[in-house]
Design an enzyme around this catalytic site. Structure first.
Site, PDB file in Angstrom:
ATOM      1  N   HIS A 191       0.825  -1.212   0.000  1.00 37.09           N
ATOM      2  CA  HIS A 191       0.000   0.000   0.000  1.00 37.09           C
ATOM      3  C   HIS A 191       0.857   1.259   0.000  1.00 37.09           C
ATOM      4  O   HIS A 191       0.550   2.247  -0.647  1.00 37.09           O
ATOM      5  CB  HIS A 191      -0.907   0.009   1.236  1.00 37.09           C
ATOM      6  CG  HIS A 191      -2.261  -0.533   0.944  1.00 37.09           C
ATOM      7  ND1 HIS A 191      -3.025  -1.169   1.883  1.00 37.09           N
ATOM      8  CD2 HIS A 191      -2.999  -0.527  -0.181  1.00 37.09           C
ATOM      9  CE1 HIS A 191      -4.168  -1.531   1.343  1.00 37.09           C
ATOM     10  NE2 HIS A 191      -4.167  -1.160   0.080  1.00 37.09           N
ATOM     11  N   GLU A 432      -9.785 -10.119 -27.509  1.00 40.58           N
ATOM     12  CA  GLU A 432      -8.477 -10.545 -26.998  1.00 40.58           C
ATOM     13  C   GLU A 432      -8.328 -12.059 -27.026  1.00 40.58           C
ATOM     14  O   GLU A 432      -7.326 -12.610 -26.577  1.00 40.58           O
ATOM     15  CB  GLU A 432      -8.226  -9.989 -25.596  1.00 40.58           C
ATOM     16  CG  GLU A 432      -9.346 -10.205 -24.605  1.00 40.58           C
ATOM     17  CD  GLU A 432      -9.086  -9.514 -23.258  1.00 40.58           C
ATOM     18  OE1 GLU A 432      -7.950  -9.114 -22.978  1.00 40.58           O
ATOM     19  OE2 GLU A 432     -10.053  -9.412 -22.479  1.00 40.58           O
ATOM     20  N   ASP A 456      -3.451 -10.076 -24.348  1.00 43.14           N
ATOM     21  CA  ASP A 456      -4.024 -11.426 -24.325  1.00 43.14           C
ATOM     22  C   ASP A 456      -4.168 -12.016 -25.721  1.00 43.14           C
ATOM     23  O   ASP A 456      -4.056 -13.227 -25.891  1.00 43.14           O
ATOM     24  CB  ASP A 456      -5.384 -11.411 -23.605  1.00 43.14           C
ATOM     25  CG  ASP A 456      -5.182 -11.459 -22.097  1.00 43.14           C
ATOM     26  OD1 ASP A 456      -4.345 -12.270 -21.644  1.00 43.14           O
ATOM     27  OD2 ASP A 456      -5.831 -10.690 -21.385  1.00 43.14           O
ATOM     28  N   CYS A 503      -6.105  -1.411 -26.368  1.00 45.56           N
ATOM     29  CA  CYS A 503      -5.693  -1.032 -25.017  1.00 45.56           C
ATOM     30  C   CYS A 503      -4.556  -1.895 -24.478  1.00 45.56           C
ATOM     31  O   CYS A 503      -4.135  -1.733 -23.344  1.00 45.56           O
ATOM     32  CB  CYS A 503      -6.882  -1.042 -24.072  1.00 45.56           C
ATOM     33  SG  CYS A 503      -7.729  -2.616 -24.006  1.00 45.56           S
TER      34      CYS A 503
END
Ligand code: PEP
Ligand code: MG
Length: 573
Positions: A191, A432, A456, A503
């Site tokens: 974090h 994809e 992908d 993308c």
């Protein structure tokens, strides 16, 4: 001079004096027997310590609100932990059974939860161990009346050097004064790492022993992108870094100039350049780099970090992004969990071939409650801007139809509850999986746009696991098979009159820009920092020439041929 290399966590270069931020000496936790009659009193002390910490966290939330959503999310997670029923029940049970004072009971239970998380096989659960130890420590501070260490009052520019910085300490620090963060512990997914990136503070973690190497006030250079820390640099080194910093500033200025220029080729073909984001707070960065919209919001990151995100939490995240984008389109991809991305509340879930398993839209359709919750949250957020919905890993028409019918159901539900939503939301399919590219004409009938997920598409076309470094050399987006599938998809989208975006990482690779322009791609979506580079390539290109290049590339038989042809073309322009 000494140079150390650690985990590069947050990009940027800083030069300043070291501020050693060491632990407040933590006294030995008192451990003694208590009488049964004292249980209630000890329990009441625990509850009031928890209340005190909650007040602290809430006051930090007030400070944090205007900064980044991620910081607020972490504080919310801390509040949830403080109220966690299991944590409370375990403390009560141990108090009653062991009859020991509350301080050591909290310590023991905190350690037990920490151990459980730190030994978990899932990295994001291991990262949460830091949060539980943060919370335990804060409760103990309250019980033992210990004043917390803090970076809130820094008045000089410093590089913070510490063993470990808790997320709450990171949220509270004076961000204007912290020029870089250097830590013994930590990884890229902690974090605190997420916060360093969100605050754009250069950071290098995992430098075990750095707190022993550095003395208070030493001059340090931190190169967050390279993961390098230079202790007491020589004059020559300082000069070299001054040069790097000057060049970086020049590049930034150039980017600022290019930000408002259109992504247009020399012969007037206009394309759209969007940003990919994983976390809501990345929108500020996207806008800074000139993104015209968010082409891919990987919504699953809401789940991977914090486990289950409910409808309200999702709504808050989506609305934050939409409001920040001020009317620029935001494409929210419904969760793409599964594969290597398993949310913490599904950690029991095991598959032999997860990349071919219950991933993305398959997962959403298998858990309709979760899917419906997400769709309602997106619909409700749509009143805050222009939202588009994107379904990941569509492999055939039946899946797309099932997802669309879930969306219709979600709309009905919202109407029933009187919840407003936009009625112009476009819905698209990610292409994809090779099967989707092959039937792009069929999918186009039910899609209002396409988005090519080339990461992908390469993985599934070439049968190469994108996370397996042993076969990484085969992950080739310029493989003729991939190029043909992309071409087919773009052509089918255009025949159906719909727009098509890309993308995957290829969209942000300036070497590929000419080919993608030549193939007719309408929109490119990438990491925000790539936008100026791709824009430069677009503005240099001539669409007519790009189309001619693609004609030649489509005759290539090997990756090498394609790459040679691209290089030749680049040399000529
Ligand atoms: C892709 O596959 O190209 C894509 C953009 O999705 P992700 O990288 O999130 O799988
Ligand atoms: Mg993908």
């Amino acid at each position: 001079m000494k140079e150390l290399t650690g985990v590069p966590v947050s990009k940027g270069i800083a030069m300043a004096k070291a501020f050693l931020f060491l632990e407040v000496d933590f006294p030995e936790i008192p451990r003694f027997h208590i009488e049964k009659e004292r249980i209630d009193e000890e329990w009441a002390r625990f509850l009031s310590a928890v209340d005190e910490v909650k007040e602290d966290v809430n006051s930090l939330r007030g400070v944090q609100k205007s900064v980044v959503a991620e910081g607020e999310d972490i504080l919310n997670a801390h509040l949830l932990m403080l109220e966690d029923v299991e944590f409370h029940a375990r403390i009560k049970e141990q108090l009653e059974r062991n009859l020991q004072n509350i301080e050591c009971t909290v310590w023991d239970v905190g350690r037990e939860f920490y151990q459980k998380l730190i030994t978990s096989p899932a990295p994001y659960l291991r990262e949460r161990a830091v949060d539980i130890s943060d919370i335990t420590r804060q409760v103990l501070n309250a019980l033992l009346n210990i004043k917390k260490r803090s970076l809130a009052g820094l008045t000089e520019d410093v590089i913070v050097v510490t063993r470990e910085l808790s997320p709450s300490e990171a949220v509270a620090m004076n961000k204007r004064r912290v020029k870089a963060l250097v830590m013994d512990a930590g990884s890229q997914t902690s974090h605190t790492a997420i916060l360093a990136k969100a605050f754009e503070i250069p950071a290098v973690f995992g430098l075990s022993g750095v707190t022993k190497e550095v003395a208070q006030g030493d001059t340090l250079i931190v190169d967050g992108g390279a993961g390098v820390v230079v202790i007491k640099p020589t004059a020559k080194k300082i000069e070299k870094y001054h040069e790097i910093i000057t060049k970086a500033n020049e590049k930034k200025n150039e980017q600022n100039v290019s930000r408002d220029l259109p992504a247009e080729t020399t012969d007037g073909s206009r394309v759209i350049l969007n940003a990919n984001i994983e976390f809501p707070e990345e929108v500020e960065q996207a806008l800074r780099y000139g993104a015209e919209g968010i082409g891919l919001y990987r919504s699953e990151f809401l789940f991977l970090n914090a486990g289950y995100a409910g409808e309200e939490e999702q709504l808050r995240a989506y609305a934050y992004v939409l409001k920040a984008m001020e009317g620029k389109p935001v494409t929210i991809r419904t969760v793409d969990v599964g594969g290597d991305k398993i949310p913490s509340n599904f950690h029991t879930f095991e598959e032999k071939n997860p990349l071919l398993g219950l991933r993305a839209i398959r997962f959403s359709l298998a858990y309709p409650e979760l899917f419906a919750t997400q769709l309602r949250a997106i619909l409700r957020a749509s009143v805050f801007g222009v939202v588009k919905i994107l379904f990941p890993m569509i492999s055939g028409l039946a899946e797309l139809e099932a997802a669309l019918s879930m969306l219709e159901e979600a709309k009905k539900e919202c109407r029933k509850k009187g919840q407003a939503f936009s009625n112009t939301i476009e819905v698209g399919s990610m292409i994809e999986i090779p099967s989707a590219a092959v039937i792009a004409d069929i999918l186009a009938e039910k899609s209002q746009f396409f988005s090519l997920g080339v990461n992908d598409l390469v993985q599934y076309t070439l049968a190469v696991d994108r996370n397996n470094e042993q076969v990484g050399y085969l992950s080739q987006p310029f493989h003729p098979a991939v190029i043909r599938l992309i071409k087919r998809t773009i052509d089918e989208a255009h025949s159906a009159g719909i727009k098509i975006s890309m993308c995957g990482e290829l969209a942000g690779d300036p070497r590929a820009t000419a080919v993608l322009l030549g193939l007719g791609l309408d929109e490119f979506s990438m990491s925000a920092s790539q936008i100026p580079l791709v824009k430069r390539s677009v503005r240099k290109a001539n669409a007519e020439k790009c189309r001619a290049l693609v004609k030649k590339i489509l005759t290539c038989k090997t990756v090498k041929d394609v790459e040679t042809m691209m290089k030749e073309e680049d040399g000529q322009s």
